[in-house]
Design a protein around this motif. Structure first.
Motif, PDB file in Angstrom:
ATOM      1  N   TRP A  94     -25.954 174.960 106.718  1.00 30.75           N
ATOM      2  CA  TRP A  94     -24.621 175.236 106.179  1.00 30.75           C
ATOM      3  C   TRP A  94     -23.856 176.300 106.967  1.00 30.75           C
TER       4      TRP A  94
ATOM      5  N   GLU B  43     -20.656 175.232 108.637  1.00 30.25           N
ATOM      6  CA  GLU B  43     -19.497 174.986 107.783  1.00 30.25           C
ATOM      7  C   GLU B  43     -18.764 176.280 107.419  1.00 30.25           C
ATOM      8  N   ALA B  44     -19.338 177.419 107.787  1.00 30.64           N
ATOM      9  CA  ALA B  44     -18.806 178.704 107.336  1.00 30.64           C
ATOM     10  C   ALA B  44     -17.467 179.044 107.992  1.00 30.64           C
TER      11      ALA B  44
ATOM     12  N   TYR C 181     -23.510 185.710 106.517  1.00 28.56           N
ATOM     13  CA  TYR C 181     -23.076 184.417 105.983  1.00 28.56           C
ATOM     14  C   TYR C 181     -23.232 184.434 104.457  1.00 28.56           C
TER      15      TYR C 181
ATOM     16  N   ARG D 260     -22.506 182.121 100.879  1.00 28.27           N
ATOM     17  CA  ARG D 260     -22.111 180.852 100.270  1.00 28.27           C
ATOM     18  C   ARG D 260     -22.277 180.962  98.751  1.00 28.27           C
TER      19      ARG D 260
ATOM     20  N   ARG E 191     -21.883 178.754  95.256  1.00 22.02           N
ATOM     21  CA  ARG E 191     -21.819 177.372  94.817  1.00 22.02           C
ATOM     22  C   ARG E 191     -21.984 177.261  93.308  1.00 22.02           C
TER      23      ARG E 191
ATOM     24  N   THR F 118     -19.355 173.572  96.339  1.00 19.85           N
ATOM     25  CA  THR F 118     -19.306 174.821  97.095  1.00 19.85           C
ATOM     26  C   THR F 118     -17.929 175.435  96.939  1.00 19.85           C
TER      27      THR F 118
ATOM     28  N   CYS G 258     -17.742 179.506 101.436  1.00 16.93           N
ATOM     29  CA  CYS G 258     -18.717 179.429 102.517  1.00 16.93           C
ATOM     30  C   CYS G 258     -18.098 180.125 103.724  1.00 16.93           C
TER      31      CYS G 258
END
Length: 230
Positions: free
Chosen positions: A4, A7-8, A156, A158, A160, A167, A170
């Motif tokens: 993931w 995708e940040a 990082y 995330r 959710r 999510t 992110c």
């Protein structure tokens, strides 16, 4: 490197704040009101006049030097609770805190809705400061999941909703910038809580209290044995 991470969203910095929740009324009725008129079971509260971003909470950066005004708000909560014969457990939510990370320009807002006291928040903050590589923090609760990792020079994060596999946030943010914010909010939080505890005679913000607190006599004006005033 976790999948993931790719995708940040890149964010230059995050603001960090510990906030004390405010409510404009105290509910002293039964859990389920038989009477439809709630006004019979509520007591209006005077909110502190401290300038703040949100009417429902006041943050540490807004409180420095004005802790007495917040303590006055808490004192009325306690006095009304004693008057209506409420236990501290019944009014505990009036002393809850909330921690936030945000960047308004990038429309990023990270919440910790299940953390009600500073000990829970500081566990996360200390992990951010101490873990330099790999997984920093992970927690999950109803409709909320938080993952935080350190990779190279970035943090990082995330957030959710695992129940609906959604999510909400992110991002990655430079570690150095976030560490600065974390250290500042921790320093302010300790100062504010220490001052509030001195004014009230008890610390009900740092950790979950399982017994009735022992407030000072100038806080509890009605001598009720279950409050055990000093």
């Amino acid at each position: 490197m976790k999948p993931w991470f790719s995708e940040a969203q890149s964010v230059s910095m995050l603001n960090a704040e510990l906030c004390f929740l405010l409510k404009d009324e105290l509910d002293f009725g039964p859990d389920r009101h038989i009477d439809a008129d709630r006004s019979k079971f509520t007591q209006s509260l005077d909110l502190p006049s401290i300038p703040r971003r949100q009417s429902s909470m006041v943050c540490t950066s807004e409180l420095i030097g004005r802790e007495g005004e917040l303590a006055a708000y808490y004192k009325q909560v306690v006095r009304f609770a004693v008057h209506h014969r409420l236990s501290f457990r019944s009014i505990r939510h009036h002393f809850w805190v909330r921690f936030w990370l945000w960047n308004s320009e990038d429309d990023v807002h990270i919440s910790f809705p299940w953390y009600d006291n500073y000990s829970e928040v500081s566990g996360f903050l200390n992990a951010l400061l101490s873990v330099e590589s790999g997984e920093i923090y992970y927690d999950v609760d109803q409709c909320w999941e938080m993952e935080v990792d350190a990779y190279e020079d970035d943090i990082y994060l995330r957030q959710r909703d695992p129940d609906y596999d959604e999510t909400h946030v992110c991002i990655r943010v430079p570690r150095s910038e976030l560490v600065i914010q974390v250290r500042q909010v921790m320093e302010r939080s300790v100062k504010v809580i220490d001052q509030l505890s001195e004014l009230m005679g008890e610390d009900v913000w740092t950790a979950y209290m399982r017994s009735e607190p022992v407030f000072m006599e100038n806080v509890v004006t009605e001598k009720k044995s279950w409050w055990r005033p000093l």
